[in-house]
Write an enzyme that holds these catalytic residues in place. Structure first.
Site, short mmCIF file in Angstrom:
data_model
loop_
_atom_site.label_atom_id
_atom_site.label_comp_id
_atom_site.label_asym_id
_atom_site.label_seq_id
_atom_site.Cartn_x
_atom_site.Cartn_y
_atom_site.Cartn_z
N LYS A 1 -5.95 3.70 10.86
CA LYS A 1 -5.79 2.27 10.55
C LYS A 1 -4.49 1.74 11.14
O LYS A 1 -3.46 2.38 11.04
CB LYS A 1 -5.70 2.06 9.03
CG LYS A 1 -6.98 2.38 8.30
CD LYS A 1 -7.00 1.68 6.95
CE LYS A 1 -6.32 2.48 5.86
NZ LYS A 1 -6.66 1.97 4.51
N LYS B 1 0.81 -1.23 0.00
CA LYS B 1 0.00 0.00 0.00
C LYS B 1 0.84 1.27 0.00
O LYS B 1 0.53 2.23 -0.70
CB LYS B 1 -0.92 0.00 1.22
CG LYS B 1 -2.28 -0.62 0.93
CD LYS B 1 -3.30 -0.18 1.98
CE LYS B 1 -4.72 -0.54 1.60
NZ LYS B 1 -5.19 0.00 0.34
N GLY C 1 -9.97 -5.22 7.26
CA GLY C 1 -10.96 -4.47 8.03
C GLY C 1 -10.68 -4.44 9.53
O GLY C 1 -11.40 -3.80 10.27
N ARG D 1 -2.88 -7.61 -12.91
CA ARG D 1 -3.35 -8.86 -13.51
C ARG D 1 -4.51 -8.54 -14.45
O ARG D 1 -5.01 -7.42 -14.46
CB ARG D 1 -3.85 -9.79 -12.42
CG ARG D 1 -4.91 -9.10 -11.57
CD ARG D 1 -5.59 -10.02 -10.59
NE ARG D 1 -6.14 -9.32 -9.44
CZ ARG D 1 -7.29 -8.67 -9.40
NH1 ARG D 1 -8.06 -8.62 -10.48
NH2 ARG D 1 -7.70 -8.04 -8.32
N ARG E 1 -22.12 -11.11 -12.71
CA ARG E 1 -21.44 -12.33 -12.26
C ARG E 1 -22.48 -13.32 -11.73
O ARG E 1 -23.10 -13.07 -10.69
CB ARG E 1 -20.44 -12.02 -11.15
CG ARG E 1 -19.36 -11.05 -11.61
CD ARG E 1 -18.27 -10.98 -10.56
NE ARG E 1 -17.35 -9.89 -10.86
CZ ARG E 1 -16.20 -9.71 -10.23
NH1 ARG E 1 -15.83 -10.54 -9.27
NH2 ARG E 1 -15.41 -8.70 -10.55
N GLU F 1 -6.27 8.25 6.91
CA GLU F 1 -6.81 8.45 5.57
C GLU F 1 -8.16 9.14 5.67
O GLU F 1 -8.98 8.80 6.53
CB GLU F 1 -6.99 7.07 4.91
CG GLU F 1 -6.92 7.08 3.41
CD GLU F 1 -6.86 5.66 2.86
OE1 GLU F 1 -5.74 5.11 2.76
OE2 GLU F 1 -7.93 5.10 2.58
N LYS F 2 -8.40 10.09 4.75
CA LYS F 2 -9.70 10.75 4.68
C LYS F 2 -10.76 9.70 4.35
O LYS F 2 -10.54 8.82 3.53
CB LYS F 2 -9.65 11.80 3.56
CG LYS F 2 -10.94 12.55 3.31
CD LYS F 2 -10.74 13.45 2.07
CE LYS F 2 -12.02 14.16 1.67
NZ LYS F 2 -12.42 15.19 2.65
N LYS G 1 -17.40 -7.20 -6.34
CA LYS G 1 -18.17 -6.62 -7.43
C LYS G 1 -19.16 -7.65 -7.96
O LYS G 1 -18.82 -8.83 -8.06
CB LYS G 1 -17.21 -6.22 -8.56
CG LYS G 1 -16.18 -5.20 -8.13
CD LYS G 1 -15.01 -5.15 -9.10
CE LYS G 1 -13.91 -4.25 -8.57
NZ LYS G 1 -12.66 -4.39 -9.32
#
Lengths: 77, 458
Positions: B158, B116, B165, B292, B338, B200-201, B236
């Site tokens: 974080k 990251k 999470g 990928r 999907r 992080e915002k 997704k």
């Protein structure tokens, strides 16, 4: 003698994670509703709860063993 | 040009890659676990090698077994697909060390984008907007207060050593922040043995927009964007190209930023730069780069006419990019859904089963990428994706109409699938208007589970 069968096809695990002790050790007593392992099906995990009670549980399925639905996981006295 | 390709994957993507290779005259080697001996990818490849037991870590994640299969069959190249070893830098290195071609970027590129902090730095250095926040670990609460100037509230704290999470706190005000920061530090130390924190915002409401790039190590082009805002549990389920939410100006900026990043890192192969797009603020922010081919690549193929997997194989074989940016145009609108082996009427419980009769949709503008055949037993050991239905039409409205038509034609006998979800979504006013964001679907599911009962069997 009572039997605990797999409710689902998948991969059987005896502990909630590799660094945790098994839900039940061989020889433990099992009550109705006790979690005795996990079945991983398509990357999701499902608890296996016993619907029978008994003493001296003996696991027939190994940790991380692929099982079919209805496969014998463990036997109880 | 590659001569013989080993496909280190299974399911629909293995089928997809074997098709592309055969179209280019490249011989193919499938690998499979004990559970996949009769799988479609095994049937359609020129050769197949059993690489181990059903558990993925003993087969599809077993680098040694895969390299042995490549050696035994004389393959000169390996395509990793997606998932499994696709973004494993050590695997890319191991393939190269054997003198074989890895169809994808170098281990170093995978490593840079897989971390990251280095990915964020690379993006920022290439001029790509990143989510406001700390550039890495925050050095104490004094430094943290300075970062608040950029992020504002709410802000996410974080644990650097967290993941999936875990170890995340959100502060909505300075008072909450002053309390939460030391707590988060102590918790991270207790839970992970490392008190390091990032900030992080919080982008409260955003769309997921991603840009497809192709690079040959010297140059890079983009193949426009996809929108994948309809997600359940961060997975997704419905993807489109192009995004209706972007103005031409934002589309141009977004796509140019993805190309700038790909060029800056000398990217080779197909990659995807992912962003959050905040409609209200009209701002976009880099999230990550996936090194990928992605599940949803066919919507890009539909609107550009490019076979992305074939281009990956050509690039890996040493050919330069065959397009300039000015050659690429968007034609029409495409949607992919999907079809997973899950029962949407029972909170998407997995449904491994046996396929009975199979009726596959067809006709103009319809594509069905799948490993299904009548009698196929879906193994319980891998992910639940059965098929991807892709529709393409002149407009988004026509694509949605065509999606419903194709879903009505589709019948996967004997299985519970996510088909009822997509029929319901296609009829939803917000979906039809494109008025969605990444958390929209989970809210919708809370109130629409009744609409997800399976269709009555004909």
């Amino acid at each position: 003698m009572a039997q605990i069968l797999s409710p689902l096809p998948g991969t059987f695990y005896r502990a909630s994670s590799p660094d945790k002790p098994p839900y039940k050790a061989d020889g433990d007593a099992v009550a109705v509703g006790d979690v005795i392992g996990l079945i991983e099906v398509m990357k999701s995990f499902h608890e296996v709860r016993s619907d029978v009670a008994g003493a001296n549980v003996r696991f027939v399925a190994d940790n991380e063993e692929p099982v079919m639905a209805g496969a014998l996981l463990a036997e109880l006295d | 040009m590659l001569k013989k390709l080993l496909v280190a994957n299974r399911g629909e993507i293995a089928v997809r890659i074997i098709r592309a290779a055969r179209d280019l005259g490249i011989a193919t080697v499938a690998v499979h676990s004990d559970a996949d001996a009769t799988a479609l990818h095994v049937q359609i490849a020129d050769e197949a090698v059993n690489i181990g037991p059903p558990a993925a870590k003993k087969s599809y994640l077993n680098t040694e077994a895969i390299l042995k299969a490549a050696e035994a069959t004389g393959a000169d190249s390996i395509h990793p697909g997606y998932g499994f070893l696709a973004e494993n830098a050590a695997f890319s290195d191991a393939v190269a060390a054997k003198g074989l071609t890895f169809v994808g970027p170098s281990g170093d590129a995978i490593r840079m984008m897989g971390d990251k902090v280095t990915a964020r730095s690379a993006a920022a250095a290439a001029g790509v907007p990143v989510v406001p926040g700390s550039a890495g670990r925050v050095d104490g609460i004094e430094a943290a207060r300075q970062i608040l100037i950029d992020t504002g509230f709410p802000v996410m704290i974080k644990a650097a050593a967290g993941g999936g999470g875990r170890g995340i706190r959100i502060a909505n005000s300075l008072a909450e922040f002053e309390q939460a920061f030391p707590q988060a530090e102590a918790e991270a130390l207790a839970a992970f043995g490392d008190g390091g924190l990032y900030m992080e915002k919080v982008i409260a409401r955003a769309r997921h927009i991603e840009v497809q790039v192709l690079g040959d190590g010297r140059d890079a082009v983009h193949c426009f964007e996809r929108e994948c805002s309809l997600q359940r549990r961060r997975q997704k389920v419905w993807e489109e190209a192009p995004s209706r939410a972007l103005s031409d100006r934002v589309r141009e900026e977004l796509c140019a930023s993805a190309v700038a990043l790909a060029r800056a890192v000398g990217y080779s192969g197909a990659g995807t730069v992912e962003y959050l797009y905040d409609d209200a603020a009209d701002r976009f922010y880099f999230i990550e780069m996936n090194t990928r081919i992605q599940v949803e690549h066919p919507v890009t193929e539909a609107i550009t006419g490019i076979d992305l997997v074939a281009e990956m194989l050509r690039i890996a074989g040493g050919e330069p990019l065959r397009f300039r940016q000015s050659d690429l145009r968007v034609k029409g609108h495409a949607i992919e859904v999907r079809l997973n082996a899950e029962d949407p009427a029972r909170d998407f419980a997995p449904f491994p089963g046996t396929v009975g009769d199979l009726r596959i949709p067809g006709g103009p503008g319809v594509r069905f990428d799948s490993m299904l055949y009548p009698g196929y037993q879906v193994p319980p050991f891998y992910d639940s994706l059965l098929a991807k239905l892709i529709v393409h039409a002149e407009t988004r409205e026509a694509a949605i109409t065509r999606l419903v038509r194709a879903l009505d034609e589709l019948d996967i006998g004997g299985m519970k699938t996510t088909k009822p979800l997509f029929l319901a979504l296609a009829r939803d006013a917000d979906v039809q208007a494109g008025a969605v964001h990444t958390r929209w679907l989970e809210g919708w599911l809370e109130t629409h589970s009744g609409a997800l009962a399976p269709d009555p069997q004909p």
